[in-house]
Design a protein around this motif. Structure first.
Motif, mmCIF file in Angstrom:
data_model
loop_
_atom_site.group_PDB
_atom_site.id
_atom_site.type_symbol
_atom_site.label_atom_id
_atom_site.label_comp_id
_atom_site.label_asym_id
_atom_site.label_seq_id
_atom_site.Cartn_x
_atom_site.Cartn_y
_atom_site.Cartn_z
ATOM 1 N N VAL A 1 0.859 -1.181 0.000
ATOM 2 C CA VAL A 1 0.000 0.000 0.000
ATOM 3 C C VAL A 1 0.895 1.230 0.000
ATOM 4 O O VAL A 1 1.957 1.238 0.619
ATOM 5 C CB VAL A 1 -0.962 0.006 1.222
ATOM 6 N N MET A 2 0.486 2.258 -0.737
ATOM 7 C CA MET A 2 1.201 3.528 -0.783
ATOM 8 C C MET A 2 0.418 4.533 0.047
ATOM 9 O O MET A 2 -0.812 4.613 -0.050
ATOM 10 C CB MET A 2 1.329 4.037 -2.224
ATOM 11 N N THR A 3 1.113 5.298 0.875
ATOM 12 C CA THR A 3 0.434 6.310 1.685
ATOM 13 C C THR A 3 1.422 7.427 1.995
ATOM 14 O O THR A 3 2.613 7.312 1.695
ATOM 15 C CB THR A 3 -0.124 5.697 2.982
ATOM 16 N N ARG A 4 0.954 8.491 2.594
ATOM 17 C CA ARG A 4 1.832 9.610 2.943
ATOM 18 C C ARG A 4 1.966 9.723 4.457
ATOM 19 O O ARG A 4 0.980 9.627 5.199
ATOM 20 C CB ARG A 4 1.297 10.924 2.367
ATOM 21 N N LYS B 1 1.445 8.297 12.685
ATOM 22 C CA LYS B 1 2.174 7.128 13.174
ATOM 23 C C LYS B 1 2.783 6.382 12.001
ATOM 24 O O LYS B 1 2.108 6.139 10.994
ATOM 25 C CB LYS B 1 1.236 6.197 13.941
ATOM 26 N N ASP B 2 4.046 6.019 12.147
ATOM 27 C CA ASP B 2 4.727 5.297 11.081
ATOM 28 C C ASP B 2 4.282 3.830 11.112
ATOM 29 O O ASP B 2 4.626 3.097 12.050
ATOM 30 C CB ASP B 2 6.240 5.382 11.272
ATOM 31 N N PRO B 3 3.510 3.384 10.126
ATOM 32 C CA PRO B 3 3.003 2.004 10.144
ATOM 33 C C PRO B 3 4.111 0.959 10.092
ATOM 34 O O PRO B 3 3.945 -0.157 10.565
ATOM 35 C CB PRO B 3 2.110 1.931 8.905
ATOM 36 N N ARG B 4 5.264 1.319 9.524
ATOM 37 C CA ARG B 4 6.383 0.370 9.468
ATOM 38 C C ARG B 4 6.938 0.106 10.862
ATOM 39 O O ARG B 4 7.264 -1.034 11.213
ATOM 40 C CB ARG B 4 7.481 0.920 8.546
ATOM 41 N N LYS B 5 7.028 1.154 11.685
ATOM 42 C CA LYS B 5 7.496 0.977 13.060
ATOM 43 C C LYS B 5 6.472 0.218 13.893
ATOM 44 O O LYS B 5 6.826 -0.632 14.712
ATOM 45 C CB LYS B 5 7.790 2.339 13.698
ATOM 46 N N VAL B 6 5.203 0.527 13.672
ATOM 47 C CA VAL B 6 4.135 -0.175 14.397
ATOM 48 C C VAL B 6 4.173 -1.664 14.070
ATOM 49 O O VAL B 6 4.042 -2.526 14.955
ATOM 50 C CB VAL B 6 2.751 0.416 14.045
ATOM 51 N N LYS B 7 4.390 -1.962 12.786
ATOM 52 C CA LYS B 7 4.469 -3.365 12.358
ATOM 53 C C LYS B 7 5.676 -4.057 12.970
ATOM 54 O O LYS B 7 5.585 -5.206 13.432
ATOM 55 C CB LYS B 7 4.540 -3.430 10.828
ATOM 56 N N ARG C 1 6.002 3.502 1.062
ATOM 57 C CA ARG C 1 5.458 2.238 0.580
ATOM 58 C C ARG C 1 5.582 1.216 1.710
ATOM 59 O O ARG C 1 6.650 1.062 2.302
ATOM 60 C CB ARG C 1 6.250 1.764 -0.644
ATOM 61 N N VAL C 2 4.500 0.497 1.993
ATOM 62 C CA VAL C 2 4.496 -0.501 3.067
ATOM 63 C C VAL C 2 4.100 -1.854 2.482
ATOM 64 O O VAL C 2 3.039 -1.992 1.863
ATOM 65 C CB VAL C 2 3.507 -0.116 4.189
ATOM 66 N N THR C 3 4.989 -2.819 2.630
ATOM 67 C CA THR C 3 4.668 -4.184 2.193
ATOM 68 C C THR C 3 3.812 -4.858 3.262
ATOM 69 O O THR C 3 4.156 -4.843 4.452
ATOM 70 C CB THR C 3 5.960 -5.002 1.981
ATOM 71 N N LEU C 4 2.721 -5.453 2.856
ATOM 72 C CA LEU C 4 1.758 -6.013 3.793
ATOM 73 C C LEU C 4 1.938 -7.506 4.020
ATOM 74 O O LEU C 4 1.655 -8.029 5.103
ATOM 75 C CB LEU C 4 0.326 -5.759 3.284
ATOM 76 N N ARG D 1 -5.807 -0.076 7.561
ATOM 77 C CA ARG D 1 -5.240 0.199 8.877
ATOM 78 C C ARG D 1 -3.952 1.011 8.750
ATOM 79 O O ARG D 1 -3.711 1.948 9.519
ATOM 80 C CB ARG D 1 -4.952 -1.116 9.614
ATOM 81 N N VAL D 2 -3.128 0.648 7.762
ATOM 82 C CA VAL D 2 -1.868 1.361 7.522
ATOM 83 C C VAL D 2 -2.144 2.814 7.154
ATOM 84 O O VAL D 2 -1.505 3.739 7.666
ATOM 85 C CB VAL D 2 -1.062 0.648 6.421
ATOM 86 N N VAL D 3 -3.082 3.030 6.253
ATOM 87 C CA VAL D 3 -3.429 4.395 5.826
ATOM 88 C C VAL D 3 -3.941 5.203 7.010
ATOM 89 O O VAL D 3 -3.583 6.379 7.184
ATOM 90 C CB VAL D 3 -4.473 4.348 4.692
ATOM 91 N N ASN D 4 -4.755 4.595 7.855
ATOM 92 C CA ASN D 4 -5.291 5.294 9.027
ATOM 93 C C ASN D 4 -4.190 5.663 10.014
ATOM 94 O O ASN D 4 -4.201 6.758 10.597
ATOM 95 C CB ASN D 4 -6.338 4.428 9.725
ATOM 96 N N LEU D 5 -3.227 4.750 10.209
ATOM 97 C CA LEU D 5 -2.108 5.049 11.109
ATOM 98 C C LEU D 5 -1.298 6.238 10.591
ATOM 99 O O LEU D 5 -0.948 7.150 11.352
ATOM 100 C CB LEU D 5 -1.200 3.826 11.244
ATOM 101 N N ALA D 6 -1.001 6.208 9.297
ATOM 102 C CA ALA D 6 -0.217 7.291 8.701
ATOM 103 C C ALA D 6 -0.956 8.619 8.785
ATOM 104 O O ALA D 6 -0.338 9.675 8.961
ATOM 105 C CB ALA D 6 0.120 6.956 7.252
ATOM 106 N N SER D 7 -2.275 8.582 8.683
ATOM 107 C CA SER D 7 -3.072 9.815 8.706
ATOM 108 C C SER D 7 -3.010 10.527 10.053
ATOM 109 O O SER D 7 -3.255 11.731 10.135
ATOM 110 C CB SER D 7 -4.524 9.509 8.343
#
Length: 276
Positions: free
Chosen positions: A46-49, A85-91, A56-59, A76-82
């Motif tokens: 998924v791509m997000t800002r 929160k960095d979804p990569r760190k959360v993952k 880019r986050v590999t799921l 969920r990743v898009v919502n975290l980034a919004s």
């Protein structure tokens, strides 16, 4: 960069390119897609800002991660980034927690507790009691669970189960051993708060005050002699010395000082006495 309405059947039909890789985006969630390599590997992304920067986050890979699961994870990743929160760190943190949970199961922690604390510091009889509650049938369902997932309700279920078998004294002792174990886990920084905190037994130990009368002692001694009971000598010595059963049964030759005429003195060393 093809854009299509993804379906599970459609994902199955995606063919690898002759070289490199190709990405397909989802019309329902435009930032979400799947990458297909020439080797046939299919990976969701998924791509997000995040803070204005495109990331880019590999799921995960297909089919281990289904289309529905991947799409939900992308949201969920898009919502975290919004919310910054960095979804990569959360993952990564979630992955580390899963790894920590696998390492810190009840079974693994109880084995370490028994080895480091119980077997090195406590008497054999106490060691047996700890093993009975930490490795026995009452806590067997906890064996593969992360220690952090065991709640106060779980402990109460075990205590009430023992009590329900008609063993209130055993349930009280079980709580003592479990409290010691979970406190050790907290001291070792495996958990934050022991689930045994604020738990109190509703039963008090009943002291045994029944003693044999002189007549009963005479009957018992005669019965031991008449029936040739296997442990007759042990019971004789218990009656004569008034010492604890395990202490008499564990008497060693090195404890005895023998004198002429079959006289002997039994010396009980401090480390073998309950009160030292």
């Amino acid at each position: 960069m093809p854009v299509t309405s993804r379906t599970a059947a459609g994902v199955d039909r995606l063919r690898p390119p002759k070289a490199g890789q190709i990405e397909y985006y989802d019309r329902r969630l435009p930032s979400f897609g799947i990458r297909v390599s020439y080797q046939g590997t299919k990976s969701w992304f998924v791509m997000t800002r995040l803070d204005g920067k495109l990331i880019r986050v590999t799921l995960g890979k297909y089919p281990a991660l289904s289309l529905a699961e991947a799409r939900e994870e992308a949201r969920r990743v898009v919502n975290l980034a919004s919310v910054g929160k960095d979804p990569r760190k959360v993952k990564a943190q979630a992955k580390e927690k899963r790894r920590e949970d696998r390492r810190n199961t009840f079974g693994a922690c109880s084995d370490e507790f028994l080895e480091r604390h119980v077997e090195r510091r406590l008497r054999p009889s106490t060691q047996r009691e700890y093993r009975r509650i930490l490795r026995g049938q009452d806590t067997r369902v906890w064996h593969d669970r992360p220690i952090s997932s065991i709640t106060k309700r779980d402990v109460l279920d075990v205590i009430e189960g023992i009590e329900g078998r008609g063993s209130p004294g055993a349930s009280k002792r079980a709580l003592v051993y479990l409290r010691s174990f979970f406190n050790w886990c907290a001291e070792s920084d495996v958990i934050t708060t022991p689930p045994t905190d604020l738990l109190r037994s509703t039963h008090s130990e009943v002291n045994r005050v029944r003693v044999l009368s002189d007549n009963e002692l005479a009957y018992l001694l005669r019965a031991l002699d008449d029936e040739q009971v296997v442990f007759a000598q042990l019971i004789h010595l218990l009656l004569l010395t008034g010492q604890r059963r395990a202490l008499v049964a564990g008497m060693l030759w090195s404890d005895l000082r023998v004198f002429p005429g079959d006289n002997a003195i039994w010396e009980i060393h401090g480390e073998r006495k309950k009160n030292n």
